[in-house]
Enzyme design. Sequence first.
Site, PDB file in Angstrom:
ATOM      1  N   LYS A  82       2.316   4.607  -2.547  1.00  0.00           N
ATOM      2  CA  LYS A  82       0.205   4.183  -0.725  1.00  0.00           C
ATOM      3  C   LYS A  82       0.814   2.903  -0.906  1.00  0.00           C
ATOM      4  CE  LYS A  82      -4.719   4.723  -1.809  1.00  0.00           C
ATOM      5  NZ  LYS A  82      -5.127   3.153  -1.048  1.00  0.00           N
ATOM      6  N   PHE A 155       3.760   7.667   8.771  1.00  0.00           N
ATOM      7  CA  PHE A 155       4.088   8.906   7.776  1.00  0.00           C
ATOM      8  C   PHE A 155       3.402  10.454   8.490  1.00  0.00           C
ATOM      9  CE2 PHE A 155       0.352   6.332   6.293  1.00  0.00           C
ATOM     10  CZ  PHE A 155      -1.008   7.035   6.994  1.00  0.00           C
ATOM     11  N   ARG A 221     -10.935  15.183   5.246  1.00  0.00           N
ATOM     12  CA  ARG A 221     -10.712  15.372   4.172  1.00  0.00           C
ATOM     13  C   ARG A 221      -9.510  16.348   3.307  1.00  0.00           C
ATOM     14  NH1 ARG A 221     -11.051  10.677   1.049  1.00  0.00           N
ATOM     15  NH2 ARG A 221     -12.907  10.469   1.758  1.00  0.00           N
TER      16      ARG A 221
END
Length: 222
Positions: A82, A155, A221
């Site tokens: 991350k 990514f 989300r």
Amino acid sequence: NIICWERLLEIYTMNHFVTSPLSKKRCCRWYYKEYNGFKPITMNAFDVLMTRAKQKIIFKGNVTLAQTYDAHVVNGWYWSEKLDGVRAIWNGKELVTRNGNTIYCPSSWTAIFPKDIALDGELYIGIGKFNDTVSTVRTNTPDNKRWSLVKFHVFDTPTVDAEYNTRIRHVFESTRHIPMIVFVPQYPLENPIPKILKLIESKGGEGIMLRNPNAPYIQGRT
């Protein structure tokens, strides 16, 4: 409104054949509105606007947002580090934040970015450099020297309608020759998550991201 000024500059260019530095200087006497009032358009801002005027936006949706890991079943998933940077989307025309706001970078910085695929990633300088990254990318007047330290760590892509495994192959093939873009490697989850997390944190990293190789690109989300 930046789009309005793009259009005005485009019309001005077509009508006045803005090709020489002198003509550009005349055009740059125009003014545009910022948060703190009216400012003259700089030469660099002019080049950025003219480059955008020739490109097309291919993605205007919402980005995927991660959930906090809570003992999900993640067998066969990927993990990656991350990054503590600024989330950004290359929409085929310009870099924007996850909320769709323009990120003003030097026109040369994105000059060879792909025009046929949108890219999802993080603008990132390095570990412990979050404040430097933010101060560099969140200004309306890009600094070439400071932007030279930034890389776009990619990514995912929201414009390839396929599972994640296929999307990242497209991302890699589309970006591997672009110096300003770094492909974020995705590793098979072969060790316990706490062990991987401890390794990343021991190097000063922020954490890890987990991704399902069979998942579609979900806006919002996940």
